[in-house]
Each structure stands twice: as C-alpha cells, then as structure tokens.
Design a protein around this motif. Structure first.
Motif, mmCIF file in Angstrom:
data_model
loop_
_atom_site.group_PDB
_atom_site.id
_atom_site.type_symbol
_atom_site.label_atom_id
_atom_site.label_comp_id
_atom_site.label_asym_id
_atom_site.label_seq_id
_atom_site.Cartn_x
_atom_site.Cartn_y
_atom_site.Cartn_z
ATOM 1 N N LYS A 183 62.606 5.508 17.828
ATOM 2 C CA LYS A 183 62.551 4.895 19.167
ATOM 3 C C LYS A 183 61.807 5.799 20.148
ATOM 4 O O LYS A 183 60.994 5.330 20.944
ATOM 5 N N LEU A 184 62.088 7.107 20.089
ATOM 6 C CA LEU A 184 61.391 8.043 20.975
ATOM 7 C C LEU A 184 59.899 8.085 20.680
ATOM 8 O O LEU A 184 59.069 8.159 21.602
ATOM 9 N N ILE A 185 59.542 8.027 19.403
ATOM 10 C CA ILE A 185 58.122 8.010 19.022
ATOM 11 C C ILE A 185 57.451 6.767 19.597
ATOM 12 O O ILE A 185 56.334 6.837 20.130
ATOM 13 N N ASP A 186 58.134 5.621 19.508
ATOM 14 C CA ASP A 186 57.569 4.385 20.060
ATOM 15 C C ASP A 186 57.378 4.477 21.569
ATOM 16 O O ASP A 186 56.414 3.928 22.114
ATOM 17 N N LEU A 187 58.275 5.178 22.239
ATOM 18 C CA LEU A 187 58.171 5.320 23.694
ATOM 19 C C LEU A 187 57.087 6.314 24.112
ATOM 20 O O LEU A 187 56.599 6.250 25.247
ATOM 21 N N CYS A 188 56.723 7.250 23.246
ATOM 22 C CA CYS A 188 55.827 8.349 23.614
ATOM 23 C C CYS A 188 54.483 8.282 22.901
ATOM 24 O O CYS A 188 53.825 9.303 22.741
ATOM 25 N N ASP A 202 51.231 15.380 21.873
ATOM 26 C CA ASP A 202 51.941 16.662 21.848
ATOM 27 C C ASP A 202 53.454 16.466 21.760
ATOM 28 O O ASP A 202 54.172 17.376 21.340
ATOM 29 N N VAL A 203 53.925 15.318 22.161
ATOM 30 C CA VAL A 203 55.349 15.001 22.056
ATOM 31 C C VAL A 203 55.635 14.295 20.736
ATOM 32 O O VAL A 203 56.651 14.542 20.093
ATOM 33 N N VAL A 204 54.705 13.430 20.309
ATOM 34 C CA VAL A 204 54.919 12.629 19.095
ATOM 35 C C VAL A 204 54.949 13.497 17.842
ATOM 36 O O VAL A 204 55.769 13.255 16.944
#
Length: 116
Positions: free
Chosen positions: A34-39, A44-46
C-alpha cells in the motif's frame, strides 16, 4: 504509554505461534505494498519499501518452512514396546525436540538476511 502484554503473542502452541507469525508477515507485506502504491512518484522512498516488502516475503517463507517442520514432527506416530523403550516411525517422535526446534528458529534468524 503503559506496557501491555498484548504485544507478546506466544500461546505455547508452536503451530498457533507460527501461524500467527505468518499472518503478521502477510500484514506487513500488504502494508508495504500500500505504501509503495502511495509513493510511486518518489523512487528514493519506493526502493527501500520494496526491499522491506521482499524481506517480509522471505520471513513468510521461512516461517512456513518452520511450520511444516513442526507439523511433520507432531504428526509422526509413536509406538512403544516392552520396558517403555520407544520405537519411533521414521525416527520421529510425536512431540518436537525443542533443541531441534530452537536450532531451526536460530537458523532462520541467522540466515534470513535481515540482520536480526
């Protein structure tokens, strides 16, 4: 925040404990997805999130291997002969040898690649 024992989810049953660990790894993997989908716009975050997600997959696999090992050991049949000398089917006692179970978990902790 006061201490609560709800963070310690050990039931004393190795199968229940390992299944709970499997569920926790799946929840963490889903959270990272979910965090990957949001970012998606921030590589650098993914990238670290992808690493963490893959680590959860490896943990899930290792807990699954440990669960299969415990189930195999608990599922073996025990036979007795005179003088209470046990003879085991497949040299496998019905109850797990805790030193072997601990060895499996130590091997998991040392070889999962996460630095735990």
């Amino acid at each position: 925040m006061p201490f609560t024992a709800s963070y310690i989810a050990v039931k004393g049953d190795p199968i229940a404990d390992l299944q709970e660990d499997l569920a926790a790894e799946q929840k963490a993997r889903a959270t990272y997805e979910k965090l990957i989908d949001l970012c998606r716009d921030y590589p650098d975050v993914v990238d670290p999130l992808k690493f963490l997600r893959e680590r959860e997959v490896v943990h899930f696999q290792r807990f699954g291997e440990a669960l299969r090992g415990v189930q195999d050991r608990l599922g073996a049949k025990k036979f007795y002969m005179n003088n209470d000398n046990p003879i085991f089917v497949n040299n496998n006692p019905m109850t797990p040898n805790m030193s072997q179970t601990n060895t499996m978990m130590n091997a998991y902790n040392n070889n999962c690649g996460c630095g735990r």
